[in-house]
Design a protein around this motif. Structure first.
Motif, PDB file in Angstrom:
ATOM      1  N   VAL A  98       0.869  -1.181   0.607  1.00 59.50           N
ATOM      2  CA  VAL A  98      -0.134  -0.231  -0.491  1.00 59.50           C
ATOM      3  C   VAL A  98       0.961   1.541  -0.007  1.00 59.50           C
ATOM      4  O   VAL A  98       0.621   2.443  -0.522  1.00 59.50           O
ATOM      5  CB  VAL A  98      -1.110   0.201   1.473  1.00 59.50           C
ATOM      6  N   VAL A  99       1.960   0.959   0.533  1.00 62.13           N
ATOM      7  CA  VAL A  99       3.040   2.797   0.551  1.00 62.13           C
ATOM      8  C   VAL A  99       3.118   2.639  -0.657  1.00 62.13           C
ATOM      9  O   VAL A  99       3.224   3.839  -1.608  1.00 62.13           O
ATOM     10  CB  VAL A  99       3.899   2.359   1.917  1.00 62.13           C
ATOM     11  N   GLY A 100       3.605   1.974  -1.539  1.00 66.94           N
ATOM     12  CA  GLY A 100       4.183   1.944  -3.099  1.00 66.94           C
ATOM     13  C   GLY A 100       3.032   2.774  -3.994  1.00 66.94           C
ATOM     14  O   GLY A 100       2.903   3.576  -4.827  1.00 66.94           O
ATOM     15  N   ILE A 101       1.684   2.493  -3.551  1.00 65.75           N
ATOM     16  CA  ILE A 101       0.378   2.442  -4.118  1.00 65.75           C
ATOM     17  C   ILE A 101      -0.306   4.174  -3.678  1.00 65.75           C
ATOM     18  O   ILE A 101      -0.165   4.977  -4.662  1.00 65.75           O
ATOM     19  CB  ILE A 101      -1.218   1.413  -3.430  1.00 65.75           C
ATOM     20  N   TYR A 102       0.127   4.555  -2.239  1.00 63.71           N
ATOM     21  CA  TYR A 102       0.776   5.712  -1.626  1.00 63.71           C
ATOM     22  C   TYR A 102       1.335   6.413  -2.639  1.00 63.71           C
ATOM     23  O   TYR A 102       0.669   7.703  -3.540  1.00 63.71           O
ATOM     24  CB  TYR A 102       1.219   6.027  -0.763  1.00 63.71           C
ATOM     25  N   GLY A 103       2.576   6.527  -3.247  1.00 66.82           N
ATOM     26  CA  GLY A 103       3.521   7.234  -4.234  1.00 66.82           C
ATOM     27  C   GLY A 103       2.753   6.742  -5.704  1.00 66.82           C
ATOM     28  O   GLY A 103       2.820   7.488  -6.541  1.00 66.82           O
ATOM     29  N   VAL A 104       2.115   6.351  -5.973  1.00 64.63           N
ATOM     30  CA  VAL A 104       1.427   5.681  -7.291  1.00 64.63           C
ATOM     31  C   VAL A 104       0.544   7.132  -6.947  1.00 64.63           C
ATOM     32  O   VAL A 104       0.174   7.811  -8.629  1.00 64.63           O
ATOM     33  CB  VAL A 104       0.494   4.724  -7.521  1.00 64.63           C
ATOM     34  N   ILE A 105      -0.205   7.257  -6.046  1.00 67.03           N
ATOM     35  CA  ILE A 105      -1.873   8.090  -5.935  1.00 67.03           C
ATOM     36  C   ILE A 105      -1.065   9.234  -6.486  1.00 67.03           C
ATOM     37  O   ILE A 105      -1.387   9.982  -7.235  1.00 67.03           O
ATOM     38  CB  ILE A 105      -3.035   7.912  -5.110  1.00 67.03           C
TER      39      ILE A 105
END
Length: 234
Positions: A98-105
């Motif tokens: 989810v941490v990587g998804i935060y960056g993508v968002i």
């Protein structure tokens, strides 16, 4: 046998090099060449915006990968003796992802403000400077928060998986206890005197992993607030 770190000598060499360059410029009368203000004015705001987007998603992915590496290795190692922990402790892997998804968002939101590259005549305007700097600092803030968040979640998940392998009755308490802790308390808890029971230490570890995840969400919110008033490049 002690541990040897390359960071100390590297920092010393870097400091000596920067100090030597500064003293050379000072004593040769060319100290005015070091002008951060001129650098910020002459550098394209579009370049700052792109750099912020790249740092955001890059640091976030590094944090997610680092956390998965740390907690995944502990899960696999603990599963040798207790195979039952493999499925339950995948929640730590999901937290890291989810941490990587935060960056993508964040990068998607930032890239929406880029639009088409303005012409050379209209690039250096106050509005474009504001947009470029806000996207840069917002992306840098979000990226570093997600980097530290991924590492914190990985360390917490690693300790929680190993303790879960030692006591199978800990996983049910995760969802309740995870909401009531903090990163530092969970991270340094095993060193606090007096020693706590293994159940309490592990619950706090799992709790710290969840709260570390919340810190990544805070970084996402701060990054969006920093860049919220930035207009699209024109």
């Amino acid at each position: 046998m002690g541990y040897y770190s390359y960071y100390g000598p590297l920092a010393a060499v870097s400091t000596a090099a920067v100090s030597s360059a500064a003293l050379y410029a000072l004593f040769t009368g060319s100290g005015t060449q070091f002008n951060p203000g001129a650098f910020l004015e002459e550098t394209s705001p579009y370049a700052f915006a792109l750099l912020g987007v790249g740092l955001n998603i890059g640091l976030s992915v590094i944090g997610a990968g680092w956390g998965i590496w740390v907690t995944g290795s502990s899960i696999l190692g603990g599963a040798v003796r207790a195979p039952r922990i493999r499925t339950k402790n995948l929640i730590s892997i999901i937290f890291c992802e989810v941490v990587g998804i935060y960056g993508v968002i964040g990068s998607i939101v930032f890239s929406a403000k880029l639009g088409s590259s303005p012409s050379q005549a209209t690039l250096y305007t106050p509005a474009n400077y504001y947009t470029g700097f806000s996207l840069f600092w917002g992306g840098l803030t979000m990226g570093f928060c997600n980097l530290l968040c991924g590492i914190a979640v990985g360390i917490s998940g690693s300790n929680a998986a190993l303790a879960d392998a030692a006591d199978p009755q800990l996983f049910v308490k995760i969802l309740v206890i995870e909401v009531f802790s903090s990163i530092l308390f969970g991270h340094f808890l095993p060193s606090f005197p007096p020693p706590l029971p293994v159940n309490t230490r592990t619950d706090m570890k799992r709790l710290s992993g969840f709260c570390s995840e919340i810190s990544g969400l805070f970084g996402l919110i701060v990054g969006l607030l920093v860049s919220g008033k930035a207009a699209e490049f024109s």
